[in-house]
Design an enzyme around this catalytic site. Structure first.
Site, short mmCIF file in Angstrom:
data_model
loop_
_atom_site.label_atom_id
_atom_site.label_comp_id
_atom_site.label_asym_id
_atom_site.label_seq_id
_atom_site.Cartn_x
_atom_site.Cartn_y
_atom_site.Cartn_z
N GLN A 112 1.95 -19.50 41.35
CA GLN A 112 1.98 -18.33 40.47
C GLN A 112 1.11 -17.19 40.99
O GLN A 112 0.31 -17.36 41.91
CB GLN A 112 1.51 -18.73 39.07
N HIS A 114 -0.76 -13.27 39.31
CA HIS A 114 -1.05 -12.48 38.12
C HIS A 114 -1.06 -10.99 38.47
O HIS A 114 -1.49 -10.61 39.57
CB HIS A 114 -2.40 -12.86 37.53
N GLU A 149 -9.10 -14.89 37.26
CA GLU A 149 -9.62 -16.18 36.81
C GLU A 149 -10.52 -16.80 37.87
O GLU A 149 -10.46 -16.45 39.05
CB GLU A 149 -8.49 -17.13 36.44
N HIS A 271 -1.20 -18.59 44.10
CA HIS A 271 -2.09 -19.74 44.05
C HIS A 271 -1.47 -20.84 43.22
O HIS A 271 -0.52 -20.63 42.46
CB HIS A 271 -3.45 -19.35 43.45
N ARG A 290 5.77 -16.64 38.09
CA ARG A 290 5.88 -17.89 38.84
C ARG A 290 6.68 -17.71 40.11
O ARG A 290 7.65 -16.96 40.15
CB ARG A 290 6.50 -18.97 37.95
#
Length: 403
Positions: A112, A114, A149, A271, A290
């Protein structure tokens, strides 16, 4: 401060044992993938406070006000300034800007990426304008926020992060000896770096499904036979037979973290987590595009617009120790700040009072936060300007914000 009751999410990729072992509970036999700590509407933490008249019932007898379980979301919504502090509300709005998790991967998560903040805002506005329902399987943007994250390993932890050098990816794929992969090898060796990565990922995700299923099967068999650097991809293929993400994963760096080490994942960086238990913190967002290793919708055009097609050396983060005993994991974002305290036997109490909201998570030992004794896996919410001292012996993770 408030002791939190947290939800464990039973995603299929979750470990059946890692979180129960940390909590000291018996495994149920079902996967236990993530324990969420925070005010995300999908699974907000719960706490018990004296209830205001009219919310959980009036005061009864002489024992004082009634008490009742509330969600952290409702507590913050009722008085954002008191719970979060004026600086946090001014900077991020009236909601907790981060989500803290225990993450236990027993199988690979989806490959995926972001979006950055601007991409998320534009993408969300576009889908809202087009009337795409929030719960639609093909909906890409669940909110208008970005989702940087950080994962910190509690056990040895395997993951994939960022693109390899195209020449390295070409060597890894060529060693499989699969004829149908030779065009990808040629592209990786012939084109400029960014173009090579873009063209190969595009080709993988748009290939004929039946042909790709056969290619992945051949690649998995070869990876199993070769072992070594190919072993992670054989394991991925075991969990996702025929998935084009198995080949896409070979374009990425394989990263192995030891306990206490961490990895930061910024916008546009592909990642996946493969195996292990860790503490994860992220901006409070659901935006995930994804690339594979999933039965869910893959929006290939949008994905190719978001991915940063550049080779990187994955940076393994180690905490920077301060004289106060705080060990900080430095990141370039303000929505969250993660640090660790390893409290030694006989150590002096540590004052963690701050003008920002905090969640404290115990991962080892038996420390205390104020008057609350904590066991591994237990956590507390400390509102802005809430007085808190930690003491005892054990390990605490501290999540807050930067304002």
């Amino acid at each position: 401060m408030d002791r939190l009751s947290n939800t464990v999410r039973p995603y299929a990729w979750g470990s059946t044992t890692a979180i129960p072992e940390l909590l000291g509970t018996a495994p149920t036999g079902e996967p236990q993938a993530e324990m969420w700590m925070g005010a995300h509407p999908g699974a907000p933490s719960r706490l018990t406070r004296p209830a205001a008249t009219g919310s959980a019932g009036p005061a009864t007898g002489s024992a004082g006000p009634a008490t009742g379980e509330q969600t952290l979301t409702d507590v913050i919504d009722a008085d954002p300034e008191r719970e979060l502090g004026s600086a946090t509300v001014r900077t991020f709005g009236p909601r907790l800007p981060f989500l803290l998790k225990l993450l236990a991967a027993g199988a690979p998560l989806s490959l995926q990426v972001h979006p950055d903040l601007g991409q998320a805002q534009r993408g969300y506005a576009d889908e809202e304008r087009r009337g795409v329902p929030l719960d639609a399987p093909h909906r890409t943007y669940k909110d208008a926020n970005h989702k940087p994250e950080l994962i910190c390993a509690l056990t040895p932890f395997d993951g994939l992060c960022g693109f390899r050098r195209p020449a390295e990816a070409a060597d890894l794929i060529a060693a499989l000896g699969v004829d149908s992969l030779k065009p990808y090898v040629d592209l990786l060796r012939a084109s400029p770096e960014d173009r090579a990565l873009r063209e190969v990922l595009t080709a993988i995700l748009t290939a004929d499904p039946d042909e790709m299923t056969h290619t992945v099967a051949e690649a998995a068999e070869a990876a199993e036979r070769l072992g070594g650097a190919h072993a992670p991809y054989a394991q991925i293929a075991h969990h996702y037979p025929g998935d084009p993400g198995v080949i896409a994963a070979m374009l990425l760096n394989h990263v192995q973290l030891q306990p206490g080490e961490a990895m930061f994942l910024g916008a546009g960086v592909p990642h996946a987590y493969l195996d292990g238990l860790g503490v994860e913190i992220m901006a409070n967002s659901d935006n995930v595009l994804r690339c594979g290793l999933t039965p869910k919708h893959i929006d290939v055009p949008e994905l190719l617009r978001i991915v940063r097609f550049e080779a990187t050396e994955p940076a393994v983060l180690r905490p920077e120790a301060a004289p106060t005993g705080e060990e900080l994991y430095e990141t370039p974002v303000d929505e969250f700040r993660l640090s660790r305290y390893v409290l030694p036997p006989g150590g002096a109490p540590v004052d963690l009072t701050a003008a920002t909201p905090q969640i404290l998570l115990c991962t080892a030992g038996a420390p205390r936060a104020g008057q609350l004794a904590l066991a591994p896996g237990e956590s507390v919410f400390v509102p802005a300007d809430g007085t808190v001292e930690v003491a005892g012996t054990g390990t605490l993770f501290r999540a807050t914000v930067v304002v």
